[in-house]
Structures are given as structure tokens and as C-alpha cells.
Design a protein around this motif. Structure first.
Motif, PDB file in Angstrom:
ATOM      1  N   THR A   8       0.847  -1.193   0.000  1.00 36.62           N
ATOM      2  CA  THR A   8       0.000   0.000   0.000  1.00 36.62           C
ATOM      3  C   THR A   8       0.887   1.250   0.000  1.00 36.62           C
ATOM      4  OG1 THR A   8      -0.132  -0.023   2.386  1.00 36.62           O
ATOM      5  CG2 THR A   8      -1.906  -1.132   1.203  1.00 36.62           C
ATOM      6  N   GLY A   9       2.077   1.120  -0.585  1.00 36.43           N
ATOM      7  CA  GLY A   9       3.084   2.168  -0.539  1.00 36.43           C
ATOM      8  C   GLY A   9       2.631   3.505  -1.084  1.00 36.43           C
ATOM      9  N   ASP A  61      -3.743   1.933   6.338  1.00 30.46           N
ATOM     10  CA  ASP A  61      -2.392   1.486   6.693  1.00 30.46           C
ATOM     11  C   ASP A  61      -2.410   0.656   7.977  1.00 30.46           C
ATOM     12  OD1 ASP A  61      -1.408   2.707   4.436  1.00 30.46           O
ATOM     13  OD2 ASP A  61      -0.949   4.584   5.459  1.00 30.46           O
ATOM     14  N   LEU A  62      -3.246   1.062   8.926  1.00 28.56           N
ATOM     15  CA  LEU A  62      -3.355   0.285  10.170  1.00 28.56           C
ATOM     16  C   LEU A  62      -3.993  -1.081   9.894  1.00 28.56           C
ATOM     17  CD1 LEU A  62      -4.462   3.193  12.522  1.00 28.56           C
ATOM     18  CD2 LEU A  62      -2.335   1.899  12.711  1.00 28.56           C
ATOM     19  N   ALA A  63      -4.949  -1.107   8.981  1.00 29.42           N
ATOM     20  CA  ALA A  63      -5.590  -2.387   8.635  1.00 29.42           C
ATOM     21  C   ALA A  63      -4.565  -3.326   7.983  1.00 29.42           C
ATOM     22  CB  ALA A  63      -6.772  -2.147   7.698  1.00 29.42           C
ATOM     23  N   PHE A  64      -3.690  -2.754   7.160  1.00 25.20           N
ATOM     24  CA  PHE A  64      -2.632  -3.564   6.544  1.00 25.20           C
ATOM     25  C   PHE A  64      -1.728  -4.149   7.630  1.00 25.20           C
ATOM     26  CE2 PHE A  64       1.629  -4.235   5.026  1.00 25.20           C
ATOM     27  CZ  PHE A  64       1.432  -4.925   3.839  1.00 25.20           C
ATOM     28  N   ALA A  65      -1.326  -3.288   8.571  1.00 28.61           N
ATOM     29  CA  ALA A  65      -0.451  -3.743   9.662  1.00 28.61           C
ATOM     30  C   ALA A  65      -1.146  -4.809  10.506  1.00 28.61           C
ATOM     31  CB  ALA A  65      -0.048  -2.554  10.529  1.00 28.61           C
ATOM     32  N   GLN A  66      -2.448  -4.629  10.697  1.00 29.87           N
ATOM     33  CA  GLN A  66      -3.234  -5.595  11.488  1.00 29.87           C
ATOM     34  C   GLN A  66      -3.168  -6.990  10.845  1.00 29.87           C
ATOM     35  OE1 GLN A  66      -7.212  -4.120  11.825  1.00 29.87           O
ATOM     36  NE2 GLN A  66      -7.774  -5.520  13.484  1.00 29.87           N
ATOM     37  N   SER A  67      -3.153  -7.024   9.521  1.00 31.21           N
ATOM     38  CA  SER A  67      -3.133  -8.312   8.821  1.00 31.21           C
ATOM     39  C   SER A  67      -1.730  -8.871   8.632  1.00 31.21           C
ATOM     40  CB  SER A  67      -3.755  -8.166   7.425  1.00 31.21           C
ATOM     41  OG  SER A  67      -5.082  -7.762   7.552  1.00 31.21           O
ATOM     42  N   TYR A  68      -0.763  -7.986   8.367  1.00 30.63           N
ATOM     43  CA  TYR A  68       0.544  -8.476   7.893  1.00 30.63           C
ATOM     44  C   TYR A  68       1.734  -8.165   8.803  1.00 30.63           C
ATOM     45  CZ  TYR A  68      -2.074  -9.139   3.601  1.00 30.63           C
ATOM     46  OH  TYR A  68      -3.003  -9.538   2.687  1.00 30.63           O
ATOM     47  N   ARG A  98      -3.745   0.630  19.691  1.00 30.72           N
ATOM     48  CA  ARG A  98      -4.054  -0.323  20.788  1.00 30.72           C
ATOM     49  C   ARG A  98      -5.127  -1.315  20.362  1.00 30.72           C
ATOM     50  NH1 ARG A  98      -3.465   2.230  26.644  1.00 30.72           N
ATOM     51  NH2 ARG A  98      -1.237   1.819  26.655  1.00 30.72           N
ATOM     52  N   ARG A  99      -6.145  -0.790  19.676  1.00 27.26           N
ATOM     53  CA  ARG A  99      -7.288  -1.635  19.322  1.00 27.26           C
ATOM     54  C   ARG A  99      -6.933  -2.640  18.228  1.00 27.26           C
ATOM     55  NH1 ARG A  99     -11.589  -1.624  15.891  1.00 27.26           N
ATOM     56  NH2 ARG A  99     -10.982   0.214  14.710  1.00 27.26           N
ATOM     57  N   ARG A 100      -6.231  -2.137  17.197  1.00 23.25           N
ATOM     58  CA  ARG A 100      -5.967  -3.005  16.042  1.00 23.25           C
ATOM     59  C   ARG A 100      -4.681  -3.813  16.173  1.00 23.25           C
ATOM     60  NH1 ARG A 100      -8.305  -1.407  10.948  1.00 23.25           N
ATOM     61  NH2 ARG A 100      -9.625   0.425  11.121  1.00 23.25           N
ATOM     62  N   LEU A 101      -3.708  -3.259  16.886  1.00 25.22           N
ATOM     63  CA  LEU A 101      -2.391  -3.914  16.980  1.00 25.22           C
ATOM     64  C   LEU A 101      -2.048  -4.148  18.459  1.00 25.22           C
ATOM     65  CD1 LEU A 101      -0.475  -1.409  14.584  1.00 25.22           C
ATOM     66  CD2 LEU A 101      -1.895  -3.340  13.893  1.00 25.22           C
TER      67      LEU A 101
END
Ligand code: SF4
Length: 298
Positions: A8-9, A61-68, A98-101
Motif C-alpha cells: 500500500t506504498g 495502513d493500520l488495517a494492513f499492519a493488522q493483517s501483515y 491499541r485496538r488493532r495492533l
């Protein structure tokens, strides 16, 4: 998360700069550029106009981090003085982290004196409660004239006040200083005054980098006009020696092991001071090799 390889760069604008100690962190670019953007030696954000990014972008970007990024325990918030974001943005962002990661153990960010000054003591404590664990603070020099010449935007006393406020809020403080920034003319005075200011700030970490002139910056222009002379490698080492000799930390790590430096040093102060000075003396006497120019980089 490496910006270059991040799928998602396209959400990341321009160069993504982070401290060496955040090399394995999840990088979230919450702001673009630097709100000060006037330091005479800094070309990092010259092509960027300061902005706070939309939450919708950060959510992706946070959703990406949450998955990968489930194995990365740290988050680093960019760009150059991201602490300057208003509290409502910080509270939202740290809450989402805090919530996602929930596996993330520490959030870090860059700050300058203005960014800290815009936060109250209560704000800083709140940021700590929400997960902000470390602030990387650009001091560069503790010498008043050097700070003025490079347009850093703060006096030594202001730096001391703002650095101490970060620490008093319970946030780790990592301070960056620049060898060579006083030129040949103010080299040793810069070292002594920087040692004095570091001692008063009493940070947890000090990172001493060696100034590298960036084409297009006012300091590089002054160098090309012959108005600013950079100390040679021996001069840089003498400056580092003088700085360490004048730095009294209660319990801090002094690093001069950045790729820009001629001699890698990592000293736990106060106990390692004598050994660090002895190593520099050996290098000055030619008994320890220096990093060659071609291996130096920012
Ligand atoms: S405050 Fe930091 S990022 Fe901003 S211009 Fe100065 S050195 Fe560069």
C-alpha cells in the motif's frame, strides 16, 4: 514494514525516515514533512509541504499492519516532527494502534522543541498512558550561536526545558546531536555546550551523528562559498571526545555508531566514559582504524 516494498506504498509520501533503532518497526506516516522545515543542514523534507494525513488513509495502513505485521512489536510514527499533531489526532491514532495492533509494545515518534512545547504536561502524560513510549528529539547542538546559525528555532535553555518535560512524563528520551555542525570555527565550543545541555536534559539515549552536507541546503551553500568549514576526521574525533568528556548522564547510552560516523562508539554513561575517551585517544593516535569515507552514509 519497509516503505519501498509495502504494497500500500502509495499512501506513503516521499522518503520515509526513521531512526536506526526503529528499523524493524511498523512505520505509520501520520504527518507529511516537518512543520518547522527551516534547519539549514536538513534537506529531508524540502520537497514536502507539512500536512496531517486523513484518518481514512491511516485506517487503511493500520488495517494492513493488522493483517501483515503481527510479529513487529513497535510502531514508529512519521514524519519529521509528528509529535506536533494536535492531541485529538494523537488520541485517535494511539487508540487505534491499541485496538488493532494489541501486540505492539512501544510507539515512538520524532519531535522538535516546538512540538513538545505545544503539549501541556498533562498532554504528555496522556500520550504516555496511551502508549507513546519514546520520543526522538533533535537537539543538534547546545551552543546558542550554532543553534541560531542553523535556524534550529530554539535556544539551549528551551531545549533543556522541553527535553526534561518529555522525561518527566515518563516517556523515554532519545536526543540526536550533530558532530561538525559548528564548523571548524566553533567545533570544540559546540562540543562543550552540547555536553552541558545533554547533561541538563539527562536523556536515556544520545545519538551523535556526523554532519553530512546535503546539496541544496543553506549550510551546503555556505560551505561551497567557503563560509563554513567542516572539521576533518581528526577534528570530528576531537569534537566527539570533548562532547563525551562534558556529558554527565545519570544512566544513559551514548551512541556514536551511526553509519555517518568515523569511529563507532557505544558507551553506557557514566560507567563507560573513561573507556570511550581512551578508545578515541587510540584512534587519534592512529592505533584504531576509522570508517573510510566511501562507507559513510546518512
Ligand atoms: S526540525 Fe528536524 S526535520 Fe524539521 S527541518 Fe529541522 S532537522 Fe529537519
Amino acid at each position: 514494514m519497509d516503505c519501498a516494498s509495502e504494497p500500500t506504498g502509495f499512501h506513503y509520501v516521499g522518503n520515509c525516515i526513521r531512526p536506526p533503532s526503529e528499523a524493524d518497526s511498523i512505520l505509520i506516516q501520520a504527518t507529511i514533512g516537518c512543520s518547522h522545515n527551516k534547519c539549514a543542514f536538513c534537506g529531508t523534507y524540502k520537497d514536502k509541504r507539512f500536512a496531517i494525513k486523513d484518518r481514512a488513509i491511516l485506517e487503511q495502513d493500520l488495517a494492513f499492519a493488522q493483517s501483515y505485521c503481527r510479529h513487529q512489536r513497535r510502531v514508529f510514527i512519521m514524519d519529521g516532527d509528528a509529535l506536533v499533531m494536535p492531541m485529538r489526532h494523537w488520541e485517535w491514532l494511539l487508540g487505534e494502534i491499541r485496538r488493532r495492533l494489541p501486540w505492539v509494545e512501544r510507539v515512538g515518534t520524532y519531535a522538535n522543541s516546538k512540538a513538545v512545547a505545544l503539549k501541556s504536561d498533562q498532554d504528555l502524560r496522556r500520550l504516555k498512558e496511551l502508549g507513546l513510549g519514546i520520543v526522538y528529539y533533535g537537539l543538534e547542538s547546545g551552543h546558542p550561536e550554532v543553534l541560531k546559525r542553523v535556524n534550529k528555532g530554539a535556544t539551549p535553555e528551551k531545549h533543556i526545558t522541553q527535553g526534561r518535560r518529555v522525561k518527566e512524563a515518563g516517556i523515554l528520551l532519545s536526543v540526536t546531536v550533530l558532530l561538525g555542525i559548528g564548523g571548524v570555527e566553533l567545533s570544540l565550543e559546540h562540543a562543550r555546550e552540547t555536553g552541558r545541555v545533554l547533561s541538563a536534559m539527562d536523556p536515556d539515549y544520545v545519538g551523535a551523528l556526523t554532519l553530512m552536507l546535503i546539496p541544496g541546503t543553506p549550510l551546503c551553500d555556505a560551505y561551497e562559498r567557503g563560509e563554513f568549514q567542516l572539521p576533518d576526521p581528526a577534528g570530528m574525533l576531537l569534537e566527539l571526545r570533548e562532547m563525551i568528556a562534558h556529558t554527565e548522564l545519570s544512566d544513559g547510552l551514548f551512541f556514536a555508531n551511526h553509519a555517518s560516523n568515523y569511529l563507532p562508539i557505544k558507551a553506557h554513561l557514566p560507567q563507560d566514559k573513561a573507556a570511550a575517551l581512551a578508545l578515541i585517544d587510540q584512534a587519534l593516535a592512529g592505533r584504531v582504524g576509522l570508517r573510510p569515507e566511501w562507507l559513510r552514509a546518512l
